[in-house]
Scaffold this motif. Structure first.
Motif, PDB file in Angstrom:
ATOM      1  N   LEU A  54      16.860  56.810 -45.686  1.00 18.68           N
ATOM      2  CA  LEU A  54      16.550  55.762 -46.651  1.00 18.68           C
ATOM      3  C   LEU A  54      15.203  55.140 -46.280  1.00 18.68           C
ATOM      4  O   LEU A  54      14.941  54.899 -45.112  1.00 18.68           O
ATOM      5  N   VAL A  86      13.090  51.748 -46.775  1.00 17.83           N
ATOM      6  CA  VAL A  86      13.285  50.348 -47.173  1.00 17.83           C
ATOM      7  C   VAL A  86      11.967  49.597 -46.986  1.00 17.83           C
ATOM      8  O   VAL A  86      11.295  49.754 -45.961  1.00 17.83           O
ATOM      9  N   GLY A 138      13.255  44.383 -47.773  1.00 18.00           N
ATOM     10  CA  GLY A 138      14.645  44.806 -47.655  1.00 18.00           C
ATOM     11  C   GLY A 138      15.182  45.549 -48.854  1.00 18.00           C
ATOM     12  O   GLY A 138      16.401  45.706 -49.001  1.00 18.00           O
ATOM     13  N   ILE A 146      15.543  49.097 -51.128  1.00 16.51           N
ATOM     14  CA  ILE A 146      15.483  50.557 -50.950  1.00 16.51           C
ATOM     15  C   ILE A 146      14.492  51.135 -51.948  1.00 16.51           C
ATOM     16  O   ILE A 146      14.553  50.859 -53.151  1.00 16.51           O
ATOM     17  N   THR A 158      15.384  57.628 -51.257  1.00 15.72           N
ATOM     18  CA  THR A 158      16.518  58.224 -50.539  1.00 15.72           C
ATOM     19  C   THR A 158      16.441  59.730 -50.668  1.00 15.72           C
ATOM     20  O   THR A 158      15.768  60.253 -51.563  1.00 15.72           O
ATOM     21  N   ARG A 191      19.334  46.220 -52.717  1.00 15.85           N
ATOM     22  CA  ARG A 191      19.104  45.499 -51.480  1.00 15.85           C
ATOM     23  C   ARG A 191      19.787  46.213 -50.316  1.00 15.85           C
ATOM     24  O   ARG A 191      20.902  46.728 -50.427  1.00 15.85           O
ATOM     25  N   ALA A 192      19.120  46.253 -49.157  1.00 18.46           N
ATOM     26  CA  ALA A 192      19.641  46.979 -47.994  1.00 18.46           C
ATOM     27  C   ALA A 192      20.942  46.366 -47.498  1.00 18.46           C
ATOM     28  O   ALA A 192      21.819  47.072 -46.992  1.00 18.46           O
ATOM     29  N   GLU A 193      21.109  45.046 -47.646  1.00 19.09           N
ATOM     30  CA  GLU A 193      22.325  44.408 -47.138  1.00 19.09           C
ATOM     31  C   GLU A 193      23.569  44.849 -47.888  1.00 19.09           C
ATOM     32  O   GLU A 193      24.687  44.678 -47.409  1.00 19.09           O
ATOM     33  N   TRP A 211      14.847  43.230 -40.473  1.00 25.04           N
ATOM     34  CA  TRP A 211      14.424  44.590 -40.117  1.00 25.04           C
ATOM     35  C   TRP A 211      13.095  44.560 -39.371  1.00 25.04           C
ATOM     36  O   TRP A 211      12.897  45.247 -38.382  1.00 25.04           O
ATOM     37  N   VAL A 238      27.818  51.756 -42.980  1.00 26.64           N
ATOM     38  CA  VAL A 238      27.272  51.740 -44.342  1.00 26.64           C
ATOM     39  C   VAL A 238      28.437  51.660 -45.313  1.00 26.64           C
ATOM     40  O   VAL A 238      29.540  52.162 -45.030  1.00 26.64           O
TER      41      VAL A 238
END
Length: 314
Positions: free
Chosen positions: A239, A241, A245, A247, A250, A269-271, A284, A301
């Motif tokens: 991924l 990012v 934060g 993405i 991919t 969002r990565a979270e 990050w 994940v």
């Protein structure tokens, strides 16, 4: 103006010639003596009428006898009063008349002694003025002929200029059109587009620069596509990012693991993917600043179906 001046000069010269050869006695003017001269003058000069007026402008004899004793219309003009004569035009048009004034002078009687001492050419006395009216018809016709020819010449010159400008502009714009067409082909994805270099001027330099850019772009995109193909087909999950934060990219392995499509993941969002991590977007960056890099970082994940999968993230 030139045509009128030439007509006036020609008329005045003809009148002076007749004055020298067949002039009556203007010092003691009599209508019956003046009229034959005036008729001859009008006929030879193709004049509409002719008259003789005294220095005050009173008509003493006129080819139109009804005008005898009347005041000449232009008697107060500078051309009439001038000792050299002149001309004037009451109305400019094909039916108009050009009035030419020719002064009539009487030479002072010279004794043999005066001729011997002073020579010929003593003082002259003004007796009156010949007024000859010449039609403007011929001058106007000549003027129209010259104007017509001038208009034709100007039209031909302007047409030649426009035609030359059309071809020159077309020749100048041809490389620009090629450049526009080449740019459009690149926009549509044909990154190997080249345009012909037809000259060694600035347009040629522009075409060469465009071709160099096209080759560089083509090789850069080939390298990019090559790298993307490797990343997309690698077995490990990947991924990309951004610093906020979100993405941005991919690969197939990541989409398979997370059970989400590429469009669904793009901008997510990565979270959302890493639910146990600190949701601060700067987390990050701070983690990378602290450790230099991340190797085999243990986390989980979250898949699209809600499953939580333990992973080692680097």
């Amino acid at each position: 103006t030139t045509l009128h001046e030439e007509t006036a000069a020609r008329t005045a010269a003809g009148a002076k010639r007749l004055l020298e050869t067949a002039a009556p006695d203007f010092a003691a003017p009599r209508e019956d003596k003046l009229l034959p001269f005036l008729y001859t003058l009008a006929a030879e000069l193709n004049a509409s009428n002719a008259c003789f007026a005294d220095t005050g402008g009173t008509v003493l004899a006129h080819t139109d006898v009804a005008r005898r004793g009347k005041k000449l219309p232009g008697a107060h003009s500078g051309e009439f009063l001038s000792g050299k004569g002149g001309y004037e035009i009451a109305a400019h048009g094909e039916g108009g008349l050009l009035q030419v004034y020719v002064p009539v002078n009487a030479r002072k009687d010279e004794s043999p002694e005066e001729l011997a001492l002073l020579g010929a050419g003593g003082e002259e006395t003004r007796l009156g003025t010949l007024a000859v009216s010449v039609p403007l018809k011929d001058s106007i016709a000549t003027e129209k002929y010259i104007a017509g020819k001038s208009a034709l010449i100007l039209a031909a010159v302007y047409s030649a200029i426009l035609l030359a400008a059309f071809f020159i502009t077309g020749a100048a714009l041809r490389p620009i059109r090629r450049l526009i067409a080449g740019t459009e082909r690149i926009r549509q994805g044909d990154y190997e587009t080249l345009i012909p270099v037809a000259s060694r001027d600035e347009f040629g330099d522009l075409a060469r620069s465009f071709n160099a850019m096209s080759r560089t772009l083509s090789s850069t995109l080939v390298s990019k596509d090559y790298l993307n193909t490797i990343l997309d087909n690698m077995a490990d999950t990947m991924l990309v990012v951004d610093l906020a934060g979100a993405i941005r990219k991919t690969n197939k392995a990541a989409r398979t693991l997370l059970g989400r499509g590429e469009k669904e993941l793009d901008g997510l969002r990565a979270e959302v993917i890493f639910p146990t991590e600190n949701p601060d977007p700067g987390y990050w960056v701070e983690l990378l600043k602290k450790n230099g890099d991340l190797r085999n970082y243990e986390t989980v994940v979250l898949t699209g179906s809600g499953a939580r999968i333990p992973v080692l993230a680097s």
